[in-house]
Design an enzyme around this catalytic site. Structure first.
Site, PDB file in Angstrom:
ATOM      1  N   LYS A 180     -52.662  48.712  97.356  1.00  0.00           N
ATOM      2  CA  LYS A 180     -53.419  47.477  97.138  1.00  0.00           C
ATOM      3  C   LYS A 180     -54.857  47.713  96.659  1.00  0.00           C
ATOM      4  CE  LYS A 180     -50.903  44.416 100.281  1.00  0.00           C
ATOM      5  NZ  LYS A 180     -51.021  43.402 101.329  1.00  0.00           N
ATOM      6  N   ASP A 217     -52.344  37.025  99.385  1.00  0.00           N
ATOM      7  CA  ASP A 217     -52.326  37.121 100.854  1.00  0.00           C
ATOM      8  C   ASP A 217     -53.294  36.087 101.431  1.00  0.00           C
ATOM      9  OD1 ASP A 217     -50.483  39.159 101.143  1.00  0.00           O
ATOM     10  OD2 ASP A 217     -51.990  40.750 101.033  1.00  0.00           O
TER      11      ASP A 217
END
Ligand code: ATR
Length: 473
Positions: free
Chosen positions: A271, A308
């Site tokens: 990420k 997210d």
């Protein structure tokens, strides 16, 4: 044109006929009849289907008797017999009726080696090779070889095996493969990554492809969620896995471009590492210092974003907590906590951070104008408590940082852990009479839905995604 070739592995002539009819109804354009599925091959092969071209395959270490069977299959109408490259039989039949095949169940060689191999295979018939795909490097070698093979104008069959090879199957038309081997039913798939005839027919020649990259990817539930969303939206689309070891991450942009992938999710451990590979990064992803979704523009530019945060916002919304002015405690100071703190501070909450390692909690608090609190100094008075650590997840310690004494009926609780769905923290919240509680499943589904919408411009069917996610409830 790439033909949808149904793999017919049945052990009696009657079963071959029935399975071929089923495959035909599902959209098969060719059949591979696996004669090796028979305990004993019948003398009379006139049961071979006639509606579509047939490839007769009989794998065996032994060549004795096989030549006769291949000859019979050709006499009974098979378009091709599939003969392995190391068999002496490869040069016995007319080249126009042979598929000369090679399998490597461990790896994919370089494009140069693939081309060299195909030159040899083509001296006996239509060259076919299937290679185990381990990651982006292998996908790029297959693609490079395919570009050259396609230019020759001669038929060939090229397949990437394994879960990572699925993209080569759904992009078989781009690769230029003569056929794409498909299972008649999901439970009959002879290799991971093999799709079914119905799926291939529904996808057509130019489906929307999305993906997930991370390492490892065995346990991800994202493909089932996204593929359910594609079905519910009536979009011919497929979400594939691109398992990517850290050293191959720099190859990801090229894979996305050359396989015409609309976008990919990015998961652990990439990420952060993926950020330098992108041409733009959204403000949300910048504040979270993490990208979980990449959108590829038609021109091939890569933009990173972080859904997210939308997932966290959806979980909080499910708790009916108004964040502006709320006192919120976040347990954890890693990537997940950072995304939560970014979301909460942007919404105007007063954020408190606790963590095993206090120096990390303090650094995060300073960055976002929050306060760090030692775990043993925690007292009641929070409107919302969020666990952003893996504590309580199956396989991790069930000891949680949050003392039960701070859980009151005025508190709402969000545990990012999704397995089990009733985590130790959520059980404690229930016992303490907390007015609302939610597990990580809500966040996971909401982030997936946000990524889906970003890529397709279509709202995701949350109910379909939830049903596909499975689990408790
Ligand atoms: P993620 O991206 O999922 O947030 P991470 O960046 O590795 O993963 O961060 C994990 C967080 O969970 C950290 O805050 C970690 O605490 P430390 O900073 O002290 O390492 C916390 N964590 C991990 N295991 C934990 C456990 N068993 N109990 C409490 N906290 C834990």
């Amino acid at each position: 044109m790439t033909l949808i070739c149904a793999v017919i592995a049945a052990d009696t002539p009657k079963a071959v006929t029935a399975m071929s009819a089923e495959a035909l109804a599902a959209g098969a354009e060719a059949f591979e009849v696996r004669l090796d599925a028979f305990a004993e091959i019948p003398d009379d092969l006139s049961f071979l289907p006639t509606e579509k071209p047939v490839i007769a395959t009989l794998r065996s270490e032994e060549d004795e008797g096989r030549g006769e069977i291949f000859a019979k299959a050709l006499a009974c109408g098979a378009a091709y017999v599939d003969i392995e490259s190391d068999s002496v039989l490869r040069n016995v039949f007319p080249q126009t009726r042979v598929i000369c095949s090679h399998h490597d169940f461990a790896k994919t060689p370089s494009a140069w080696e693939i081309l060299h191999l195909f030159r040899d295979l083509s001296t006996s018939g239509v060259p076919k090779a299937a290679f185990m795909v381990r990651g982006p490097r292998d996908l790029l070698e297959i693609r490079k070889a395919a570009v050259v093979l396609k230019q020759s104008g001669e038929p060939f069959i090229l397949i990437g095996m394994g879960a990572a090879g699925e993209i080569t199957r759904v992009r078989a038309a781009d690769i230029g493969s003569l056929v794409s081997y498909c299972a008649v039913r999901p439970e009959l798939a002879s290799a991971p990554g093999q799709i079914t005839v119905v799926e291939a027919a529904d996808l057509g020649t130019d489906p929307v492809i999305t993906a997930i990259t991370g390492w490892p990817l065995e346990h991800t539930r994202s493909p089932q969620m996204h593929n359910a969303a594609f079905r519910a939206a009536g979009i011919a689309g497929r979400y594939v896995r691109i398992p990517t070891p850290a050293e191959e991450l720099p190859l990801l942009p090229e894979v996305l471009r050359c396989y015409r992938i609309r976008g990919t999710n990015v998961t652990i451990p990439h990420k952060q590492a993926v950020i330098p590979l992108l041409s733009a990064v959204s403000a949300e992803a910048q504040s979270a210092e993490a990208v979980n979704t990449i959108l590829v523009s038609p021109a091939g530019n890569l933009t990173g974003t972080n859904t997210d945060i939308a997932g966290i916002a959806a979980a909080v919304a499910a708790l009916r907590v108004t964040l502006s002015g709320a006192r919120v405690l976040v347990a954890g100071a890693g990537g997940a906590a950072r995304a939560a703190v970014a979301c909460l501070t942007a919404a105007g909450a007063a954020v408190f951070i606790t963590n095993r390692s206090m120096e990390k909690a303090e650094a995060l608090a300073v960055e976002f104008g929050a306060a760090a609190v030692l775990p043993h100094a925690l007292t009641a008075g929070y409107d919302l408590i969020i666990n952003a650590t893996p504590a309580g997840m199956s396989g991790f310690s069930s000891e949680i940082l949050i003392p039960e004494s701070i859980l009151t009926p005025q508190t709402a609780v969000f545990d990012m852990v999704y397995e089990p769905e009733t985590t130790p923290l959520l059980a404690a919240a229930q016992a303490a009479g907390c007015h609302a509680a939610v597990c990580g499943k809500t966040m996971l589904i909401a982030q997936a839905a946000a990524s889906f919408t970003l890529w397709t411009g279509t709202a995701a069917d949350i109910a379909a995604m939830t049903a596909a996610f499975g689990g408790e409830s």
